[in-house]
Scaffold this motif. Structure first.
Motif, PDB file in Angstrom:
ATOM      1  N   GLY A 174       0.816  -1.213   0.000  1.00 38.57           N
ATOM      2  CA  GLY A 174       0.000   0.000   0.000  1.00 38.57           C
ATOM      3  C   GLY A 174       0.847   1.259   0.000  1.00 38.57           C
ATOM      4  O   GLY A 174       0.544   2.225  -0.728  1.00 38.57           O
ATOM      5  N   LEU A 175       1.905   1.283   0.787  1.00 39.42           N
ATOM      6  CA  LEU A 175       2.771   2.461   0.845  1.00 39.42           C
ATOM      7  C   LEU A 175       3.502   2.683  -0.473  1.00 39.42           C
ATOM      8  O   LEU A 175       3.677   3.828  -0.918  1.00 39.42           O
ATOM      9  N   ALA A 193       3.691   9.436  -3.725  1.00 43.40           N
ATOM     10  CA  ALA A 193       4.911   9.976  -3.123  1.00 43.40           C
ATOM     11  C   ALA A 193       6.047   8.971  -3.114  1.00 43.40           C
ATOM     12  O   ALA A 193       7.212   9.340  -2.941  1.00 43.40           O
ATOM     13  N   ALA A 194       5.746   7.685  -3.295  1.00 45.07           N
ATOM     14  CA  ALA A 194       6.786   6.656  -3.255  1.00 45.07           C
ATOM     15  C   ALA A 194       7.473   6.472  -4.595  1.00 45.07           C
ATOM     16  O   ALA A 194       8.490   5.765  -4.677  1.00 45.07           O
ATOM     17  N   THR A 195       6.952   7.092  -5.632  1.00 44.43           N
ATOM     18  CA  THR A 195       7.481   6.896  -6.985  1.00 44.43           C
ATOM     19  C   THR A 195       8.185   8.157  -7.468  1.00 44.43           C
ATOM     20  O   THR A 195       7.720   9.274  -7.218  1.00 44.43           O
ATOM     21  N   PHE A 233      11.205   8.725  -0.450  1.00 43.75           N
ATOM     22  CA  PHE A 233      10.204   8.139   0.444  1.00 43.75           C
ATOM     23  C   PHE A 233      10.016   6.655   0.147  1.00 43.75           C
ATOM     24  O   PHE A 233       9.943   5.819   1.051  1.00 43.75           O
ATOM     25  N   GLY A 234       9.924   6.309  -1.137  1.00 40.98           N
ATOM     26  CA  GLY A 234       9.773   4.911  -1.515  1.00 40.98           C
ATOM     27  C   GLY A 234      10.968   4.074  -1.090  1.00 40.98           C
ATOM     28  O   GLY A 234      10.823   2.933  -0.630  1.00 40.98           O
ATOM     29  N   GLN A 235      12.165   4.637  -1.222  1.00 42.65           N
ATOM     30  CA  GLN A 235      13.373   3.921  -0.796  1.00 42.65           C
ATOM     31  C   GLN A 235      13.402   3.736   0.718  1.00 42.65           C
ATOM     32  O   GLN A 235      13.869   2.707   1.217  1.00 42.65           O
ATOM     33  N   ILE A 236      12.879   4.726   1.452  1.00 42.03           N
ATOM     34  CA  ILE A 236      12.799   4.591   2.914  1.00 42.03           C
ATOM     35  C   ILE A 236      11.830   3.486   3.293  1.00 42.03           C
ATOM     36  O   ILE A 236      12.095   2.689   4.209  1.00 42.03           O
TER      37      ILE A 236
END
Length: 449
Positions: free
Chosen positions: A31-32, A37-39, A75-78
């Motif tokens: 989901g995250l 924002a994750a891409t 953000f996605g990497q985090i």
């Protein structure tokens, strides 16, 4: 908590809780990663890629279908990094706790005998045990992160912030045997760098040894005679496999112009050792795996299938399982009646558990390999490599994962999930379900061989 929920939780077995925990974490991670924002700008992440990546991270498998460094935002990497840490730490914690739960099901006499042999695990203070795992994990990860950050900043002209982020990400990925990298070619750009290469190898090996071994070495490093059978087997098997793996890559790829060929002799040794360490289920690569000889792939298949040690961050059937089988064969060849390892007699129950784990793992890999060959039409050597890598949560790839059809990728997701939590839960379930019968049937022997 309502009484009904407490009753339900009490009815759930520990092995079921492990599966449930991983499923919930996978769903949350998916989901995250689906959030915009994750891409990274200009990229899109669909449900399958998000699910695949979340499963990869949680199962600490670097078998990526998209470029982590360019496809995902910071953000996605985090999110991926948190999933890696949760996956690695969760497996270590649950494997150790389940081991203590197994001891808790034994008689008092058996508890005392098991505790005396383990020497590093107590039966009561789980809180201090979990804190010990966290402490050791953070010490190793922070130490490597500092080394890598300094190296990236001083030798590769990264800004301080970029160097720290790259150092932290690859440190966590290495110790948890995940193999995720922020570079499109994994670690091929550092193939001749001994600081980066050996630093990552050290963290991978420590993570692959398992928490019980690390704890015992910390307490009794100078008194090997007090080490448990488990610690001795893990250290012996790990050392032998690392040496054999290094020699195999060095011999088979020495003249290959696409891998070791252009390197000097010391650089070839470093690259071969680095690649041998990755088969402990880490998944980084400093050489082009797709350009390797098919014979090298086969050798790496065997090393990946064996994997690392129990109660650690590595996958595979585990070095202890493989060592037990070797000692069983050695005992049969000698004609002895009992399997003795390092001055101790091996329980017959362990014989059955080791054989069951290997047979089920081999059968599962065979079925999935056949299914993927049917779905993709790709050759056996590449598909087998990908399948073993997925089951053993390694992450090394010949480059065909992204080319697989949707059904094939979903099959790999399922295989990775089973490979991460299956051996732990299955082995503990065998130990917990052992029962005594009040009678024995007459003996008879079929013809063998």
């Amino acid at each position: 908590m309502p009484a009904g929920q407490r009753v339900l939780l009490r009815r759930i077995q520990p092995v079921q809780l492990i599966f449930l925990g991983f499923l919930l974490a996978t769903a949350a991670g998916t989901g995250l990663l689906l959030l915009p924002a994750a891409t990274a700008p200009g990229q899109e992440t669909d449900l399958i890629h998000a699910l695949f990546t979340a499963t990869l991270a949680l199962c600490v498998t670097g078998l990526t279908v998209v470029d982590t460094g360019t496809h995902f935002s910071t953000f996605g990497q985090i999110v991926i990094l948190v999933l890696i840490q949760l996956g690695g730490f969760g497996v270590m914690t649950f494997a150790t706790v389940v081991g203590l739960m197994v001891l808790g099901r034994l008689s008092l006499r058996s508890k005392l005998l098991a505790a005396a042999e383990a020497k590093s695990l107590g039966l009561a203070d789980l809180r201090s045990l979990i804190l010990g795992i966290i402490k050791i994990s953070l010490i190793i990860e922070i130490t490597l992160a500092v080394i890598l950050s300094l190296r990236f900043h001083l030798s590769y002209e990264m800004s301080p912030g970029e160097a720290i982020w790259h150092g932290v990400f690859h440190s966590v990925s290495a110790f948890n045997n995940a193999g995720f990298a922020l570079y499109s070619d994994s670690m091929m750009g550092f193939v001749t760098d001994p600081v980066v290469g050996l630093g990552l190898c050290a963290a991978i090996i420590l993570g692959g040894l398992g928490f019980p071994v690390i704890m015992q070495l910390r307490r009794r490093f100078r008194t090997p005679r007090l080490w448990s059978m488990h610690t001795r087997i893990v250290l012996w098997a790990t050392s032998v496999l690392l040496v054999l793996g290094t020699g195999m890559v060095l011999a088979l790829e020495w003249s290959n112009p696409a891998t070791l060929g252009p390197l000097s002799a010391p650089e070839k040794l470093l690259a071969s050792f680095f690649q041998s360490v990755q088969t402990r289920t880490a998944g980084f690569n400093s050489l082009d795996i797709s350009a390797m000889e098919p014979t090298t792939w086969l050798g790496m298949d065997l090393l990946m299938f064996i994997g690392g040690a129990p109660a650690g961050t590595a996958g595979g059937i585990k070095v202890t399982t493989f060592a037990v089988l070797l000692f069983i064969v050695y005992t049969e060849l000698r004609g002895d009646t009992a399997v003795n390892i390092f001055g101790k007699r091996l329980s017959r129950a362990v014989h059955r558990q080791a054989i069951a784990v290997v047979m089920l793992a081999g059968g599962l890999i065979s079925v999935v390999t056949g299914a993927l060959m049917h779905l993709s039409g790709l050759p056996l050597d590449q598909v087998l490599f990908e399948t073993v890598s997925a089951f053993s949560t390694v992450g090394l790839s010949t480059g065909i994962t992204a080319e697989l059809p949707l059904a094939g990728q979903l099959l790999l997701v399922l295989l990775m999930f089973i490979g991460r939590v299956g051996p732990i839960t299955f082995a503990s379930a065998l130990a917990l379900r052992e029962r005594r019968t009040m009678y024995e049937l007459p003996k008879e022997r079929p013809i063998i061989g």
